[in-house]
Design a protein around this motif. Structure first.
Motif, short mmCIF file in Angstrom:
data_model
loop_
_atom_site.label_atom_id
_atom_site.label_comp_id
_atom_site.label_asym_id
_atom_site.label_seq_id
_atom_site.Cartn_x
_atom_site.Cartn_y
_atom_site.Cartn_z
N MET A 34 0.83 -1.20 0.00
CA MET A 34 0.00 0.00 0.00
C MET A 34 0.87 1.25 0.00
O MET A 34 0.55 2.23 -0.66
CB MET A 34 -0.95 0.00 1.20
N PRO A 44 -4.08 0.56 -5.87
CA PRO A 44 -3.61 -0.61 -5.13
C PRO A 44 -4.03 -1.95 -5.73
O PRO A 44 -3.32 -2.93 -5.58
CB PRO A 44 -4.23 -0.42 -3.74
N ASP A 67 -4.10 -4.14 -1.83
CA ASP A 67 -5.19 -3.74 -0.94
C ASP A 67 -6.06 -4.92 -0.49
O ASP A 67 -7.12 -4.73 0.09
CB ASP A 67 -6.07 -2.67 -1.60
#
Length: 156
Positions: A34, A44, A67
């Motif tokens: 991230m 992401p 993510d």
């Protein structure tokens, strides 16, 4: 800093077109993928983190959107194992030849089976670690799958 790493050399040898992206690596970041995505301004979902896991008795490489979290039950199932677990950082470094935060799926010391989250393959380009902290490579998902002989599956 040199841009040539075992990962970039492996991609060149495989005749893969790729772009390099450098950023300021934060060793204190809670989530390295991230932090890289944010530093580079990349969504992401298309910046893939490289994780090393054990599925049954086999070491595997897992590429997942930065993510999202890997579902270990799904990973075990696609790997044909009863269970899966993430490797300890020291084990991942020893097996790959890279430092955590710089583990690339390409050019590892020992080639292992690779799995990639299938949703990432919908992007025209994906980004993953280039073999050192602060270096990412951007390439076509088809090239990533081909070079790693990766299996695309729902693992998140």
């Amino acid at each position: 800093m040199a841009k040539s790493t075992p990962a970039t050399l492996a991609l060149q040898k495989a005749k893969v077109a790729f772009d390099l992206h450098e950023y300021d690596y934060d060793p204190n970041a809670e989530r390295i993928g991230m932090q890289a995505a944010e530093a580079l301004g990349i969504e992401p979902a298309r910046l893939l983190k490289t994780l090393m896991a054990k599925a049954g008795d086999e070491i595997v490489c897992v590429l997942a959107p930065s993510d999202r979290e890997v579902n270990l039950k799904k990973l075990a199932a696609v790997a044909g194992a009863k269970h899966a677990a993430m490797l300890a950082a020291a084990d991942a470094e020893r097996i790959t030849g890279y430092y955590v935060g710089g583990i690339s799926p390409f050019g590892q010391k020992k080639r292992v089976r690779a799995f990639v989250e299938q949703t990432a393959l919908a992007f025209p380009k994906v980004v993953c670690n280039g073999g050192r902290r602060g270096l990412q490579v951007e390439l076509a998902p088809a090239d990533l799958v081909r070079v790693l002989d990766a299996k695309a599956a729902e693992i998140c």
